[in-house]
Design an enzyme around this catalytic site. Structure first.
Site, PDB file in Angstrom:
ATOM      1  N   VAL A  43       0.817  -1.209   0.000  1.00 36.49           N
ATOM      2  CA  VAL A  43       0.000   0.000   0.000  1.00 36.49           C
ATOM      3  C   VAL A  43       0.855   1.265   0.000  1.00 36.49           C
ATOM      4  O   VAL A  43       0.404   2.335  -0.427  1.00 36.49           O
ATOM      5  CB  VAL A  43      -0.939  -0.017   1.236  1.00 36.49           C
ATOM      6  CG1 VAL A  43      -0.142   0.149   2.521  1.00 36.49           C
ATOM      7  CG2 VAL A  43      -2.026   1.046   1.129  1.00 36.49           C
ATOM      8  N   LYS A  44       2.105   1.145   0.420  1.00 37.22           N
ATOM      9  CA  LYS A  44       2.972   2.320   0.572  1.00 37.22           C
ATOM     10  C   LYS A  44       3.375   2.944  -0.757  1.00 37.22           C
ATOM     11  O   LYS A  44       3.850   4.081  -0.786  1.00 37.22           O
ATOM     12  CB  LYS A  44       4.226   1.945   1.363  1.00 37.22           C
ATOM     13  CG  LYS A  44       3.957   1.441   2.780  1.00 37.22           C
ATOM     14  CD  LYS A  44       3.408   2.516   3.679  1.00 37.22           C
ATOM     15  CE  LYS A  44       3.376   2.069   5.135  1.00 37.22           C
ATOM     16  NZ  LYS A  44       2.910   3.115   6.050  1.00 37.22           N
ATOM     17  N   ASP A  45       3.195   2.220  -1.865  1.00 38.04           N
ATOM     18  CA  ASP A  45       3.510   2.807  -3.174  1.00 38.04           C
ATOM     19  C   ASP A  45       2.702   4.080  -3.403  1.00 38.04           C
ATOM     20  O   ASP A  45       3.194   5.047  -3.997  1.00 38.04           O
ATOM     21  CB  ASP A  45       3.173   1.822  -4.295  1.00 38.04           C
ATOM     22  CG  ASP A  45       4.111   0.635  -4.354  1.00 38.04           C
ATOM     23  OD1 ASP A  45       5.036   0.567  -3.513  1.00 38.04           O
ATOM     24  OD2 ASP A  45       3.920  -0.233  -5.224  1.00 38.04           O
TER      25      ASP A  45
END
Length: 453
Positions: A43-45
């Site tokens: 999700v950090k992208d």
């Protein structure tokens, strides 16, 4: 032709997948937002792109600059993808509790990795918060991301993740459940969803050793709650600016063991290979089951890929060492089955105390059986040797028979574990298991503790 101009254009629009077996006891529709479909597998992208683009826009990040960030690994991966495409250097500061896979992946995509100790205060100069700030001050043309207090983090999820979930559920979502670390995901998604429907409940998953749950319920930042924990990616010993507690309806805490066990269960029961925080989320979801009704639509977010935990939660030895592996241990042989082939270390009656001490150091053991030509005749442990040394500084040159205690009890392979446990006393720290072929193995208190569920 249908193609993306670069890998960054593939971020987002991740699938929503119905969960079945693992949430069978929950009387509601449970959907997983599977963020491993992002190119950096987490999700950090999403927020990595947003934070960099916002820093470029206002001049904090200049062409050819160096990006510096403290990360648990996933943010670093997202930043690395953007850095490669946009031509920046990247230094990732990571705590030593993070998996080796995360560190190796970061290096593989060109990041310089600096490893810091986990079990220190945030203000300690060795902490990954402090080291990140120091490196940013020392490195020319650098930009310190600070995902914890960088509000572009939660804004990315307000602009992207929240709208995706709303659209994918056709506005029918009633609950959003997610692990809380920096707070960007829960706050950004939570703000968007509550603007669409204030009745949607937002639940945060916390871990033991973190301050979030108590602070949300009492407003007290309790430093006594802070201690080292194993679960990766959720919980904090600080209060990041990205955590908007006013948007969160409640927290539930999940133990390290439950998070690890349920991480494996997701793979085995749903064929979704995801990471440690997903396991925590599923166990937290089950702890909250009384809050859900049949008509509810519950969305739980799976943060990252299981590939980053193959040396940890997906490794039997790692799980067993921490007592996380759910094994049916009922007999003496169950306790020793994974190291039954190891040689039993012994010392002879006429050997010197110094020989026993040397063997303890070499093999990192605390108890040794004593033998003579007739078999087992005594035992020594580190406590005995310490007491003897205090009484006589020359004890190292004395024969073992002068300081040894009683021999360890001997049991058969099939002896029930309850009977084995009763043989441990203040005076007796080990039990020998007769392997039936003239050989023996040792069970220590540590082995018994490791078998306790």
């Amino acid at each position: 032709m249908d193609f993306s101009n670069n890998i960054l254009e593939t971020i987002g629009n991740t699938p929503l997948v119905k969960l079945n077996k693992i949430v069978a006891e929950i009387d509601a529709l449970v959907l997983a937002k599977v963020e491993t479909f992002n190119p950096g597998n987490s999700v950090k992208d999403r927020m990595a792109v947003k934070m960099i683009e916002d820093a470029e826009a206002d001049g904090r990040l200049k062409p050819g600059g160096t990006i510096i960030e403290g990360t648990s690994g996933n943010t670093g991966m997202g930043l690395a993808l953007v850095a490669i495409i946009k031509g920046y250097k990247l230094i990732c500061v990571i705590s030593d509790k993070q998996s080796k896979e995360k560190m190796d992946i970061l290096r593989a995509v060109g990041a310089k990795v600096v490893v810091c100790p986990t079990d220190v205060e945030p203000t300690d100069p060795r902490s990954y918060y402090s080291v990140s700030k120091r490196l940013a001050e020392e490195t020319p043309n650098s930009w310190y991301v600070n995902q914890y207090d960088n509000m572009s983090n939660s804004l990315a999820h307000y602009e992207q993740t929240g709208p995706e979930i709303w659209k994918q559920t056709d506005g029918k979502i009633t609950h959003f459940v997610v692990g809380v670390g920096t707070g960007g995901t829960i706050s950004g998604v939570g703000r968007y969803l509550k603007e669409k429907n204030p009745n949607i409940k937002i639940w945060g998953i916390d871990t033991y050793g973190s301050v979030f749950k108590k602070y949300h319920e009492t407003g007290i930042f309790d430093e006594n709650e802070i201690y080292s924990y194993i679960t990766e990616g959720i919980g904090e010993d600080i209060l990041p600016k990205n955590v908007d507690f006013s948007l969160i309806d409640g927290f539930t805490k999940v133990t390290d063991k439950d998070a690890a066990v349920y991480t494996r269960k997701i793979a085995l029961e749903e064929a979704i290979f995801v990471g440690n925080s997903a396991g925590a989320c599923i166990k937290g979801l089950l702890q909250l089951k009384e809050h859900f009704k049949p008509e509810d639509v519950v969305v739980v977010l799976f943060h990252d890929s299981g590939s980053r935990y193959v040396g940890k939660m997906f490794n039997d030895d790692w799980m067993r060492e921490r007592g996380f592996l759910e094994e049916n241990i009922t007999k003496a042989e169950d306790v020793i089955k994974d190291h039954i082939d190891k040689q039993l270390i012994v010392v002879r009656t006429e050997e010197l105390v110094s020989h026993a001490i040397e063997r303890m150091r070499k093999y990192k053991i605390s108890q040794i059986p004593v033998v003579d030509i007739n078999g087992f005749v005594g035992s020594v442990d580190e406590t005995d040797l310490f007491r003897s040394y205090v009484a006589d500084k020359n004890v190292a040159e004395k024969p073992i028979k002068e300081v040894m205690g009683k021999p360890f009890p001997i049991v058969k392979l099939g002896t029930p574990i309850e009977e084995v446990s009763k043989l441990f006393t203040k005076e007796n720290d080990a039990v020998l298991v007769d392997l039936g072929n003239g050989n023996h193995h040792i069970i220590t208190k540590y082995d018994i503790i490791g078998a306790i569920k």
